[in-house]
Scaffold this active site. Structure first.
Site, PDB file in Angstrom:
ATOM      1  N   ASN A   1       7.578  57.886  56.753  1.00 10.90           N
ATOM      2  CA  ASN A   1       9.004  57.542  56.774  1.00 10.90           C
ATOM      3  C   ASN A   1       9.719  57.923  58.062  1.00 10.90           C
ATOM      4  OD1 ASN A   1       9.196  60.310  56.655  1.00 10.90           O
ATOM      5  ND2 ASN A   1      10.642  60.373  54.948  1.00 10.90           N
TER       6      ASN A   1
ATOM      7  N   ARG B   1      17.361  66.862  52.869  1.00  7.68           N
ATOM      8  CA  ARG B   1      17.459  67.132  51.437  1.00  7.68           C
ATOM      9  C   ARG B   1      18.879  67.620  51.134  1.00  7.68           C
ATOM     10  NH1 ARG B   1      13.849  64.316  51.144  1.00  7.68           N
ATOM     11  NH2 ARG B   1      11.844  64.543  50.090  1.00  7.68           N
TER      12      ARG B   1
ATOM     13  N   GLN C   1      19.016  63.899  41.946  1.00  4.07           N
ATOM     14  CA  GLN C   1      18.810  62.463  42.136  1.00  4.07           C
ATOM     15  C   GLN C   1      18.218  61.824  40.876  1.00  4.07           C
ATOM     16  OE1 GLN C   1      18.217  62.475  46.989  1.00  4.07           O
ATOM     17  NE2 GLN C   1      16.558  61.718  45.760  1.00  4.07           N
TER      18      GLN C   1
ATOM     19  N   HIS D   1      19.660  57.444  48.029  1.00  4.31           N
ATOM     20  CA  HIS D   1      18.527  57.896  48.833  1.00  4.31           C
ATOM     21  C   HIS D   1      17.593  56.716  49.129  1.00  4.31           C
ATOM     22  CE1 HIS D   1      15.083  61.093  49.338  1.00  4.31           C
ATOM     23  NE2 HIS D   1      15.359  60.441  50.454  1.00  4.31           N
TER      24      HIS D   1
END
Length: 358
Positions: free
Chosen positions: A117, A256, A285, A309
């Protein structure tokens, strides 16, 4: 073997777009591979509470696959119930949804798809920085309302050039953010990290290391958080640290959510100590509907760049982390060695310093 997979629901979008691999509809492309070998593959987005699909099936699953975007939170108590669990695979990067110390205690390996990512998140950071500094969101909302009052948005819009920009964490993502900032001609790039960058890498971006965190934040016009969540970073950005920020600084967090104290951030934005806060990560989340970060504003009614997210789950990133998940799983099933950079918890110990110095 039972493989339990917790992913997010993609709905019609996932049915129309098969490249949404991180969804319950498309299942990381793993079903045919696993079922052809006789394994049981269970996929769901139901992960909250004792009666959830996640908690029901974790008790006898050998493999757990989940994502940072809709994580199945594997606590120390759940580890005690998961008698058959041998390996946890994060389809993406960031395994803080797993109690890593409990994983060591129970002899469970934890792996993630390292690097899958990094480009996606670094690009999202750049977008966040620009939309905050240029006061983009209030300007766009003005247009949607049918209004046109340039002064209302221009009074809180600035150039990125000439600013001091710093990253908390200068690893794979943080360093890529520094690289992408160079062409904007900042006044200075600085970083805070337990380890210094290699000399050649530091020179390439002309970045200066600041070893004291309070001194670091006091110098920055813009701060971006690019560090993993662990015992040493939880609530790292709290009310006390925020008091050392330059008044009117911007803060971006795509790392985070729990690295920042949510109430302290909201209070700092409301008071103007922070001019803006943006990111896509939340302390829980999915975030509750009443989460303060959904609606917080600065004194001029802007400064909020929060989204769900998704920075690390672009279609390009999903292809990478689906492929990486398959490779980790295939290695496990065939008894092959795993790629070292993917191993968070190996045979009974931490295999990385990414989750704090040990």
């Amino acid at each position: 073997m039972k493989v339990l997979c917790i992913l997010y629901s993609g709905g019609n979008a996932a049915k129309e777009e098969p490249r949404l691999l991180g969804t319950i509809e498309n299942e990381l492309g793993l079903r045919e591979y696993l079922e052809a070998q006789g394994h049981e593959f269970l996929v769901s987005d139901d992960k909250e509470g004792e009666d959830s699909f996640f908690q029901k099936h974790i008790v006898d699953a050998e493999v757990l696959i989940t994502t940072p975007f809709h994580p199945g939170y594997l606590t120390a108590d759940l580890f005690k119930k998961a008698k058959n669990l041998k390996i946890c695979i994060t389809a993406g990067v960031g395994s803080d949804h797993i109690d890593l110390n409990a994983a060591i205690e129970h002899g469970v390996e934890v792996l993630e798809v390292s690097g899958s990512n990094v480009v996606s998140v670094a690009e999202h950071v750049m977008m966040n920085i620009l939309l905050l500094v240029r006061n983009f969101v209030p300007a766009h909302e003005m247009i949607e309302r049918g209004d046109w009052q340039v002064s209302e948005v221009a009074r809180n819009a600035f150039d990125l050039e000439g600013k001091v920009i710093g990253t908390i964490g200068a690893g794979r993502i943080g360093y890529r953010v520094l690289q992408r900032l160079v062409p904007f001609n900042p006044k200075e790039l600085i970083y805070y990290d337990y380890a210094a960058l290699p000399e050649e890498a530091s020179k390439a971006v002309n970045a200066r290391r600041v070893e004291d965190l309070k001194e670091f934040v006091s110098q920055c016009d813009i701060i971006t958080v690019n560090a993993p969540l662990h015992e040493g970073t939880r609530n790292l950005v709290n009310a006390e640290l925020l008091s050392h920020f330059k008044k009117g600084a911007w803060l971006v967090n795509t790392a985070r959510g729990a690295i920042c104290d949510k109430d302290a951030v909201a209070a700092a934005l409301k008071s103007g100590q922070l001019r803006g806060y943006a990111g896509d990560v939340w302390d829980q989340q999915p975030a509750p509907r009443d989460h303060v970060w959904r609606t917080m504003k600065n004194p001029l009614g802007g400064g909020n760049g929060m989204v769900p997210h998704y920075s690390g789950t672009t279609l390009d990133a999903q292809a990478r982390y689906a492929k990486g998940t398959f490779q980790i799983l295939d290695n496990y099933l065939k008894g092959k060695e795993q790629e070292p950079q993917n191993v968070i918890i190996g045979k009974g110990s931490y295999a990385t310093k990414a989750y704090g110095q040990r």
